[in-house]
Design an enzyme around this catalytic site. Structure first.
Site, short mmCIF file in Angstrom:
data_model
loop_
_atom_site.label_atom_id
_atom_site.label_comp_id
_atom_site.label_asym_id
_atom_site.label_seq_id
_atom_site.Cartn_x
_atom_site.Cartn_y
_atom_site.Cartn_z
N LYS A 159 0.83 -1.20 0.00
CA LYS A 159 0.00 0.00 0.00
C LYS A 159 0.87 1.26 0.00
CE LYS A 159 -3.51 -0.07 2.83
NZ LYS A 159 -4.75 -0.19 2.03
N TYR A 214 12.27 -35.42 -13.74
CA TYR A 214 10.82 -35.29 -13.75
C TYR A 214 10.27 -35.24 -12.34
CZ TYR A 214 10.52 -40.26 -12.50
OH TYR A 214 10.63 -41.45 -11.85
N ARG A 273 -3.85 2.92 8.53
CA ARG A 273 -4.10 1.62 7.90
C ARG A 273 -2.83 0.78 7.89
NH1 ARG A 273 -7.34 4.93 4.16
NH2 ARG A 273 -9.46 4.08 3.98
N GLY A 298 -8.54 -7.25 4.78
CA GLY A 298 -9.36 -7.41 5.96
C GLY A 298 -8.70 -8.08 7.15
N MET A 343 -5.90 -7.17 8.88
CA MET A 343 -5.32 -6.31 9.92
C MET A 343 -6.18 -5.08 10.11
SD MET A 343 -1.28 -6.80 9.18
CE MET A 343 -1.47 -6.56 7.43
N ARG A 361 -3.48 -1.54 -6.21
CA ARG A 361 -2.66 -2.73 -6.04
C ARG A 361 -3.03 -3.70 -7.15
NH1 ARG A 361 -5.65 -4.46 -0.40
NH2 ARG A 361 -7.73 -4.79 -1.25
N CYS A 393 8.06 -38.97 -6.80
CA CYS A 393 6.71 -39.46 -7.06
C CYS A 393 5.81 -39.33 -5.84
CB CYS A 393 6.74 -40.91 -7.53
SG CYS A 393 7.49 -42.04 -6.34
#
Length: 887
Positions: free
Chosen positions: A26, A864, A96, A105, A107, A352, A844
């Site tokens: 922010k 892999y 804020r 929401g 904090m 943002r 795996c």
């Protein structure tokens, strides 16, 4: 001297967007918007470094912080043309939070700070609007008491409702200045009654109390839960942003809103947002009032008769649309913007990168790449691999019968069915017991975060598409329907009433977050179709990645699904899963009950044809791709009945006495079967089992290869090896069977024999084992268990305690423990390659579909990863991102 505070506003700032780690997301964006000339109310940011100092020094601050805050406040006063605490021309501020990543929401926030019994009169005179001034003051008393002083906001809401009832009011807008003035006194009295001391009138005490509260909120339960869910480190800290207030509640020429430059649910290149006239931002995001549409088109699509901002405030809307274009072009990403209009003047409070669904993330990334706004490589990096999970599961069948109760707002797409629960705690508890739940609330709050995470879907009767419920649900990938106003939710009795019907707790509901439909009962679903933007991004990812992605599969359905999702072979075929079929398990049990080798071979001969057919089906589906088949792994007692009441039925079906069956079961019983007679140890004791399986594999491979099509190379994997000698003995037997079959057939077939590294000793002995093994497959599930000495099946009762205590950052069965398990894998890779440079290496375990673990495997240079079929696309994208992050 350390700079703890950075100012912004009036077309300039001391920071910029690159300083996100220090200023938080922010603060960095407020600075950046100031620098590019957008109308940003002046303010200052207290850095994340102060947050870390605060927690490292028993909730205290650096000595020079107060003086730096006072200097910054003076700069804001100069820019705003008002003075903090002044009786005639008061400066009001918001306080804020702002971490480096968005935590909507989670904090605390305080608005209208600086109001007291004196400054409220100055604000009334200055604005010429006493109603606005006292409305702002009562909001401040309520918010400050709740956030800073710990007086629950319900106390004040109850007093407001009582006042409205006494006056005969229905809406808050019916209250006049005298009403709000009276309520300010009532609110202060209530705060003093609860606290035992008066509500603070000193504006400086107010400011530092709010700063304390925001820093303190970094470690409250809901914030810690959110960080744990989203893998956000606790030592990042939050910044605090103190900013001059602008007011959207000054009358009909004022407004507030939240908007996205593109649709965060679908990714469509269309403005998406909501606003309210004569309101403050909390009214929109908290779901206190249901807001109106931003654009005329969206209003018409929603069927609303409330004027859109484009219609009600056309000049300001045009200015806002220009800001959208400027911000998206500047940040090269979809933006989530908060704005306020004060007496006709537009102010931008925040921007943002907007949270979005997986579908929207794909479309936005692909569209921006094709429009040359970003590169293809940036598009690959823009999509969170784990978010693809939202696209890889069933949605509602459009032809299925639906008992639609009502329609709300389509806040977060996807379909979910489950039993209705009304509290976050019950949602969490019922989910742990294996139930799918729909969390039903009037509106959600940050305290509901744990229940929202546990729920399969979220349903609210209030709030819009940018409310807390909507934003958090989209971030979590949970379907959500918000603002379903026809639902009368009785939280006390835990019932829903709608159009004369009543739904009780634990009754089944289905929600469709893509349409807003709320349905009674469970609705049929269909499988997802992967095409368009998904296919395009995956093709770009496949061009980039080095790491191959296979699937764990042993049924034709799993194998076909894996191929559809882009799997490049099977990395783990668990043969024991093939034995649990009702018809086959009888022969398995005969084999277990046999008293000698001949008896076992007789039973195994009956299993051979069906085992061979299993492999023919898999090899046909995976033609031209590698298939790793793990020979029998679990202990034999797992194939015998477990409950006393089952013994009689099994004994009768097999034609043996129950006593004989029980005696054999008791003989096979082990105190710790995970470390007992299983894996290669079965092969050593009963080599005929592995010989039968080797025969089935080779005969099936030869059968599939008859037509001379794409080459098939079966990989025969011997599990739970801890020494070279174990593997050498069993490899010799496998090769003897395989070579005899191949020679007799007159055909040619290349096959490989390797092992699964799932014991610490195997990792330590990798150099020796590699003399025998042509490939290593790291079985990270068991390797994690045997490294930690923790049972995956029994660890749920305490793993959360370890995570909360900071012992584990994450569940080691979800993400590879790089410091311990990872070191063993790294050691085995190095030692194995030293002995056999061309050894094939992969993993795996379940970690093969975890993005962080995939990145770790890429870094080790594995060939892999293998994961469940539905996580193959996640692994493909994560592998591409790992490659790009090297640059």
């Amino acid at each position: 001297m350390t700079n703890w505070v950075y100012t912004f506003g009036d077309g300039k700032a001391e920071g910029d967007a690159t300083m996100k780690n220090l200023l938080g997301g922010k603060g960095a964006n407020l600075a950046e918007m100031s620098n590019i000339g957008l109308p940003v109310p002046p303010g200052f940011t207290i850095t994340t470094a102060v947050c870390n100092y605060y927690y490292d020094h028993q909730d205290s601050y650096p000595e020079d912080l107060k003086s730096q805050v006072n200097e910054a406040l003076a700069e804001v006063e100069k820019t705003a043309g008002a003075k903090f605490g002044d009786a005639d021309n008061p400066l009001l501020v918001s306080v804020r939070s702002g971490a480096r990543v968005s935590m909507p929401g989670m904090m605390d926030t305080v608005l209208n700070l600086g109001l007291n019994d004196i400054t409220v009169e100055g604000l009334a005179k200055l604005s010429g609007n006493a109603r606005f001034a006292y409305d702002s003051y009562r909001r401040f008393i309520q918010m400050y008491s709740d956030v800073v002083l710990g007086v629950d906001h319900y106390n004040f809401e109850e007093l407001l409702e009582i006042h409205k009832e006494e006056k005969g009011y229905i809406l808050d807008t019916e209250l006049d200045a005298d009403d709000w003035k009276e309520l300010c006194t009532v609110f202060k009295n209530k705060a003093e009654e609860e606290l035992g001391y008066p509500f603070p009138q000193d504006v400086n005490i107010q400011l530092w109390g709010a700063i304390d509260a925001v820093f303190g909120s970094w470690m409250i339960d809901r914030a810690k839960t959110y960080r744990r869910i989203h893998n956000i480190p606790g030592d990042w800290g939050t910044a605090v942003n103190v900013q001059s207030m602008v007011f959207g509640n000054m009358g009909e020429t004022s407004a507030t809103g939240v908007t996205f430059t593109r649709d965060p649910s679908t990714g469509e290149n269309a403005y998406y947002g909501e606003y309210l006239i004569n309101a403050q931002g909390e009214d929109v995001v908290a779901g206190i009032r249901t807001p109106h549409n931003l654009t005329k088109v969206s209003r018409e699509q929603a069927g609303s008769d409330k004027p859109s901002m484009e219609e009600a405030m056309p000049e300001v809307y045009t200015e806002l649309a220009d800001v959208f274009v400027k911000l998206e072009a500047h940040y090269r990403d979809m933006q989530d913007i908060e704005f306020t209009v004060q007496n006709g003047k537009l102010w931008i409070l925040q921007t943002r990168s907007g949270k979005r669904t997986a579908k929207a993330a794909l479309k936005i990334a692909v569209d921006m790449a094709e429009d040359k706004i970003i590169t293809r490589e940036e598009a690959i990096l823009r999509v969170e691999p784990a978010a693809l999970d939202q696209l890889l599961h069933p949605t509602l069948d459009p032809d299925a019968k639906r008992d639609i109760l009502t329609r709300g707002l389509p806040a977060s797409p996807g379909a979910a069915a489950g039993i209705a629960v009304f509290t976050a705690n019950e949602a969490e508890a019922m989910a742990k017991d294996g139930h799918d739940v729909i969390l039903v609330r009037q509106e959600t709050s940050p305290e509901d975060i744990h229940g929202m995470h546990a729920a399969t879907g979220i349903l609210t009767s209030r709030g819009g598409m940018t409310s807390h419920a909507a934003v958090v649900a989209r971030g979590m990938g949970r379907p959500c329907v918000s603002g379903a106003g026809a639902l009368q939710i009785d939280m006390e009795n835990e019932t829903i009433s709608v159009l004369g019907r009543k739904i009780n707790k634990h009754e089944l509901l289905t929600i469709d977050g893509s349409t807003g439909d709320v349905m009674y009962g469970a609705v049929d679903t269909i499988q997802p179709e992967l095409s368009g933007d998904f296919s395009q991004l995956m093709s770009w990812a496949d061009e980039v990645r080095h790491l191959k992605v296979r699937a764990n599969a042993e049924t034709p359905l799993d194998a076909r699904t894996a191929r559809e999702f882009g799997a490049e072979g099977i990395g783990l075929c668990r043969t024991e899963h093939m034995f649990f079929d009702a018809e086959r398990i009888v022969n398995v049990r005969h084999m277990i009950l046999a008293e000698d080798t001949a008896g076992r071979e007789e039973a195994l001969a009956k299993l051979l044809p069906v085992q061979k057919q299993d492999f023919i089906e898999l090899f046909t589906i995976m033609r031209g791709l590698p298939v790793t088949v793990r020979l029998l792994d679990p202990p034999l007692h797992e194939f015998l009945p477990q409950k006393t009441e089952d013994f009689a039925a099994v004994a009768e079906a097999m034609g043996v006495s129950m006593e004989h069956l029980k005696r054999r079961a008791n003989a096979l019983h082990e105190t710790n079967p995970m470390l007992g007679h299983r894996g290669c140890r079965l092969g050593i004791s009963y080599p005929e089992i592995y010989e039968m399986q080797a025969r089935a594999i080779i005969e099936a491979a030869l059968e599939v290869s008859k037509d001379g099509g794409a080459a098939l190379v079966p990989e025969i994997m011997i599990p739970l090896v801890g020494s070279r000698k174990e593997l050498a003995i069993l490899k010799e037997k496998v090769i003897a069977v395989a070579d005899e079959i191949i020679k007799s057939s007159g055909a040619s077939l290349i096959y490989m024999v390797g092992t699964m590294i799932e014991l610490p000793r195997a990792a330590l002995q990798a150099a020796e084992i590699a003399h025998e093994a042509e490939f290593f497959s790291f079985g990270t599930n068991d390797l994690t268990q045997t490294t930690f000495g923790i049972s995956r099946d029994d660890s749920a009762s305490f793993l959360d305690d370890y995570i909360h205590a900071g012992i584990f950052e994450q569940d080691p069965f979800v993400t590879i423990d790089q410091d311990g398990v990872g070191e063993l894998i790294k050691m085995a890779v190095m030692r194995g390659r030293k002995t056999r440079p061309d050894i094939k290496l992969g993993i795996c375990g379940e970690h093969g579909g975890d993005p962080a673990s995939v990145e770790f495997c890429h870094g080790l240079g594995l060939d892999y990863v293998s994961c469940s079929p539905y996580r193959v696309p996640i692994a493909r994208l994560a592998a591409a991102q790992a490659k790009l992050k090297e640059k």
